[in-house]
Motif scaffolding. Structure first.
Motif, short mmCIF file in Angstrom:
data_model
loop_
_atom_site.label_atom_id
_atom_site.label_comp_id
_atom_site.label_asym_id
_atom_site.label_seq_id
_atom_site.Cartn_x
_atom_site.Cartn_y
_atom_site.Cartn_z
N GLU A 43 0.83 -1.21 0.00
CA GLU A 43 0.00 0.00 0.00
C GLU A 43 0.87 1.26 0.00
O GLU A 43 0.55 2.24 -0.67
CB GLU A 43 -0.96 0.00 1.20
CG GLU A 43 -1.96 1.14 1.18
CD GLU A 43 -2.87 1.15 -0.03
OE1 GLU A 43 -3.27 2.26 -0.44
OE2 GLU A 43 -3.21 0.08 -0.56
N ARG B 299 2.18 1.72 -3.48
CA ARG B 299 1.07 2.16 -4.33
C ARG B 299 0.81 3.65 -4.14
O ARG B 299 0.66 4.40 -5.11
CB ARG B 299 -0.18 1.34 -4.01
CG ARG B 299 -1.38 1.66 -4.85
CD ARG B 299 -2.57 0.76 -4.45
NE ARG B 299 -3.73 1.06 -5.23
CZ ARG B 299 -4.58 2.07 -4.98
NH1 ARG B 299 -4.37 2.87 -3.95
NH2 ARG B 299 -5.62 2.28 -5.75
N GLU B 300 0.75 4.10 -2.90
CA GLU B 300 0.51 5.51 -2.61
C GLU B 300 1.63 6.39 -3.16
O GLU B 300 1.37 7.47 -3.68
CB GLU B 300 0.34 5.73 -1.10
CG GLU B 300 -0.94 5.17 -0.55
CD GLU B 300 -2.18 5.80 -1.17
OE1 GLU B 300 -2.22 7.02 -1.36
OE2 GLU B 300 -3.11 5.04 -1.49
#
Length: 96
Positions: free
Chosen positions: A65, A68-69
């Motif tokens: 995550e 991804r961010e």
């Protein structure tokens, strides 16, 4: 990932993914002539490039995550340069 209203407005630009920048530790780089700077002399130019650098992003991320961010932030940052938004303004907007 890039909202459709922005992709429709983008012109003569490609997005690339490379392992890392050859000399600097960057997440991404816009290379070209921003839409706000183009004149009639721009006609026939090779595409501008937005390059996302995979290894620095993965080295910083502690999770899927997080990676991804960071990719999302980096893409938005570099697309903003394509639209003529400079680093100072991106910093004000929280996208530096």
């Amino acid at each position: 990932m890039i909202p459709e209203q922005f992709t429709r407005a983008m012109d003569n630009v490609v997005v690339l993914v490379e392992e890392k920048h050859p000399t600097e530790s960057l997440y991404g780089l816009y290379h070209g002539v921003a839409l706000t700077e183009r004149t009639h002399q721009y006609s026939g130019a090779l595409p501008d490039t937005i390059t996302i650098y995979r290894q620095p992003i993965l080295a910083r991320a502690t999770s899927y995550e997080g990676a991804r961010e960071q990719v999302i932030t980096t893409v938005i940052h570099e697309v903003a340069h394509h639209f003529g938004i400079d680093d100072d303004r991106l910093d004000e907007l929280g996208w530096a």
